[in-house]
Design a protein around this motif. Structure first.
Motif, PDB file in Angstrom:
ATOM      1  N   ARG A 192       9.561 -50.426 -23.005  1.00 56.48           N
ATOM      2  CA  ARG A 192       8.639 -50.542 -21.878  1.00 56.48           C
ATOM      3  C   ARG A 192       7.442 -49.603 -21.962  1.00 56.48           C
ATOM      4  O   ARG A 192       6.514 -49.690 -21.171  1.00 56.48           O
ATOM      5  CB  ARG A 192       9.367 -50.371 -20.552  1.00 56.48           C
ATOM      6  CG  ARG A 192      10.003 -49.033 -20.345  1.00 56.48           C
ATOM      7  CD  ARG A 192      10.848 -49.075 -19.063  1.00 56.48           C
ATOM      8  NE  ARG A 192      11.484 -47.823 -18.825  1.00 56.48           N
ATOM      9  CZ  ARG A 192      10.958 -46.841 -18.107  1.00 56.48           C
ATOM     10  NH1 ARG A 192       9.790 -46.980 -17.560  1.00 56.48           N
ATOM     11  NH2 ARG A 192      11.615 -45.723 -17.932  1.00 56.48           N
ATOM     12  N   LEU A 193       7.436 -48.710 -22.954  1.00 56.00           N
ATOM     13  CA  LEU A 193       6.303 -47.797 -23.135  1.00 56.00           C
ATOM     14  C   LEU A 193       5.602 -48.016 -24.474  1.00 56.00           C
ATOM     15  O   LEU A 193       4.853 -47.152 -24.937  1.00 56.00           O
ATOM     16  CB  LEU A 193       6.776 -46.346 -23.031  1.00 56.00           C
ATOM     17  CG  LEU A 193       7.375 -45.919 -21.698  1.00 56.00           C
ATOM     18  CD1 LEU A 193       7.888 -44.491 -21.772  1.00 56.00           C
ATOM     19  CD2 LEU A 193       6.366 -46.069 -20.580  1.00 56.00           C
ATOM     20  N   LYS A 194       5.835 -49.161 -25.112  1.00 55.66           N
ATOM     21  CA  LYS A 194       5.293 -49.354 -26.451  1.00 55.66           C
ATOM     22  C   LYS A 194       3.770 -49.335 -26.508  1.00 55.66           C
ATOM     23  O   LYS A 194       3.195 -48.997 -27.537  1.00 55.66           O
ATOM     24  CB  LYS A 194       5.850 -50.616 -27.093  1.00 55.66           C
ATOM     25  CG  LYS A 194       5.518 -51.895 -26.414  1.00 55.66           C
ATOM     26  CD  LYS A 194       6.200 -53.030 -27.151  1.00 55.66           C
ATOM     27  CE  LYS A 194       6.093 -54.311 -26.349  1.00 55.66           C
ATOM     28  NZ  LYS A 194       6.877 -55.360 -26.950  1.00 55.66           N
ATOM     29  N   ASP A 195       3.109 -49.642 -25.416  1.00 60.61           N
ATOM     30  CA  ASP A 195       1.646 -49.580 -25.407  1.00 60.61           C
ATOM     31  C   ASP A 195       1.132 -48.140 -25.424  1.00 60.61           C
ATOM     32  O   ASP A 195      -0.048 -47.899 -25.648  1.00 60.61           O
ATOM     33  CB  ASP A 195       1.074 -50.340 -24.212  1.00 60.61           C
ATOM     34  CG  ASP A 195       1.542 -49.795 -22.880  1.00 60.61           C
ATOM     35  OD1 ASP A 195       2.711 -49.378 -22.781  1.00 60.61           O
ATOM     36  OD2 ASP A 195       0.743 -49.797 -21.919  1.00 60.61           O
ATOM     37  N   GLU A 220      10.426 -48.065 -36.869  1.00 61.84           N
ATOM     38  CA  GLU A 220      10.922 -49.381 -36.470  1.00 61.84           C
ATOM     39  C   GLU A 220      10.520 -49.564 -35.008  1.00 61.84           C
ATOM     40  O   GLU A 220      10.996 -48.832 -34.147  1.00 61.84           O
ATOM     41  CB  GLU A 220      12.440 -49.457 -36.639  1.00 61.84           C
ATOM     42  CG  GLU A 220      13.084 -50.687 -36.075  1.00 61.84           C
ATOM     43  CD  GLU A 220      12.623 -51.976 -36.720  1.00 61.84           C
ATOM     44  OE1 GLU A 220      12.282 -52.916 -35.986  1.00 61.84           O
ATOM     45  OE2 GLU A 220      12.595 -52.035 -37.954  1.00 61.84           O
ATOM     46  N   PRO A 221       9.649 -50.531 -34.702  1.00 61.39           N
ATOM     47  CA  PRO A 221       9.139 -50.648 -33.341  1.00 61.39           C
ATOM     48  C   PRO A 221      10.178 -51.039 -32.289  1.00 61.39           C
ATOM     49  O   PRO A 221      10.034 -50.685 -31.128  1.00 61.39           O
ATOM     50  CB  PRO A 221       8.042 -51.698 -33.449  1.00 61.39           C
ATOM     51  CG  PRO A 221       8.325 -52.432 -34.706  1.00 61.39           C
ATOM     52  CD  PRO A 221       9.041 -51.492 -35.605  1.00 61.39           C
ATOM     53  N   GLU A 222      11.221 -51.729 -32.676  1.00 54.21           N
ATOM     54  CA  GLU A 222      12.256 -52.138 -31.724  1.00 54.21           C
ATOM     55  C   GLU A 222      13.430 -51.161 -31.810  1.00 54.21           C
ATOM     56  O   GLU A 222      14.084 -51.052 -32.847  1.00 54.21           O
ATOM     57  CB  GLU A 222      12.732 -53.558 -32.015  1.00 54.21           C
ATOM     58  CG  GLU A 222      11.635 -54.599 -31.927  1.00 54.21           C
ATOM     59  CD  GLU A 222      11.040 -54.709 -30.534  1.00 54.21           C
ATOM     60  OE1 GLU A 222      11.776 -54.526 -29.545  1.00 54.21           O
ATOM     61  OE2 GLU A 222       9.830 -54.974 -30.438  1.00 54.21           O
ATOM     62  N   ALA A 223      13.706 -50.466 -30.712  1.00 56.38           N
ATOM     63  CA  ALA A 223      14.733 -49.422 -30.703  1.00 56.38           C
ATOM     64  C   ALA A 223      16.110 -49.957 -31.088  1.00 56.38           C
ATOM     65  O   ALA A 223      16.822 -49.348 -31.879  1.00 56.38           O
ATOM     66  CB  ALA A 223      14.785 -48.755 -29.334  1.00 56.38           C
ATOM     67  N   GLU A 224      16.487 -51.097 -30.543  1.00 55.86           N
ATOM     68  CA  GLU A 224      17.803 -51.662 -30.860  1.00 55.86           C
ATOM     69  C   GLU A 224      17.886 -52.024 -32.344  1.00 55.86           C
ATOM     70  O   GLU A 224      18.903 -51.773 -32.997  1.00 55.86           O
ATOM     71  CB  GLU A 224      18.065 -52.894 -29.994  1.00 55.86           C
ATOM     72  CG  GLU A 224      19.494 -53.359 -30.071  1.00 55.86           C
ATOM     73  CD  GLU A 224      19.826 -54.428 -29.048  1.00 55.86           C
ATOM     74  OE1 GLU A 224      20.592 -55.346 -29.402  1.00 55.86           O
ATOM     75  OE2 GLU A 224      19.328 -54.350 -27.904  1.00 55.86           O
ATOM     76  N   LEU A 250      15.161 -43.723 -23.706  1.00 55.08           N
ATOM     77  CA  LEU A 250      15.548 -44.343 -24.966  1.00 55.08           C
ATOM     78  C   LEU A 250      17.064 -44.458 -25.069  1.00 55.08           C
ATOM     79  O   LEU A 250      17.593 -45.522 -25.401  1.00 55.08           O
ATOM     80  CB  LEU A 250      14.996 -43.538 -26.147  1.00 55.08           C
ATOM     81  CG  LEU A 250      15.374 -44.057 -27.532  1.00 55.08           C
ATOM     82  CD1 LEU A 250      14.823 -45.459 -27.759  1.00 55.08           C
ATOM     83  CD2 LEU A 250      14.866 -43.097 -28.597  1.00 55.08           C
ATOM     84  N   VAL A 251      17.761 -43.382 -24.761  1.00 54.84           N
ATOM     85  CA  VAL A 251      19.235 -43.412 -24.809  1.00 54.84           C
ATOM     86  C   VAL A 251      19.768 -44.462 -23.839  1.00 54.84           C
ATOM     87  O   VAL A 251      20.692 -45.209 -24.163  1.00 54.84           O
ATOM     88  CB  VAL A 251      19.819 -42.014 -24.504  1.00 54.84           C
ATOM     89  CG1 VAL A 251      21.333 -42.070 -24.428  1.00 54.84           C
ATOM     90  CG2 VAL A 251      19.382 -41.022 -25.563  1.00 54.84           C
TER      91      VAL A 251
END
Length: 78
Positions: free
Chosen positions: A20-23, A36-40, A64-65
Motif C-alpha cells: 500500500r506504500l509502493k508509490d 522484489e517489489p511484491e513482499a509476499e 510489512l510484518v
C-alpha cells in the motif's frame, strides 16, 4: 546504514516494499541491492533458497510484518 549492517551479518538480503506504500518507494532504495517489489513474492522466493537450519528475518516495519503474517500464522503456535 541498517542495510549495510544486514549485509555484513547475512548471506542474503532481499529488499521489498509494503504494497500500500509502493508509490513512496524511491529509486535509490530499489537500487541498493536485490529488490522484489511484491513482499509476499519476496518471502516465497527466499524460502525456496533456504536450508532447514537457516533463519528468515523480516525487518523494516510492523506494516510489512502484518502483510506477511498470513504466510506463517497457520503453521506457528505459541
Amino acid at each position: 546504514e541498517m542495510y549495510g549492517e544486514l549485509l555484513r551479518l547475512s548471506d542474503k538480503v532481499l529488499l521489498t516494499q509494503i504494497p500500500r506504500l509502493k508509490d513512496k518507494t524511491t529509486p535509490e532504495y530499489r537500487a541498493m541491492g536485490d529488490f522484489e517489489p511484491e513482499a509476499e513474492s519476496a518471502v516465497r522466493k527466499i524460502l525456496t533458497q533456504m536450508k532447514p537450519e537457516d533463519t528468515l528475518l523480516v525487518t523494516g516495519s510492523l506494516y510489512l510484518v502484518g502483510e506477511l503474517r498470513k504466510l506463517w500464522m497457520d503453521r506457528v503456535s505459541f
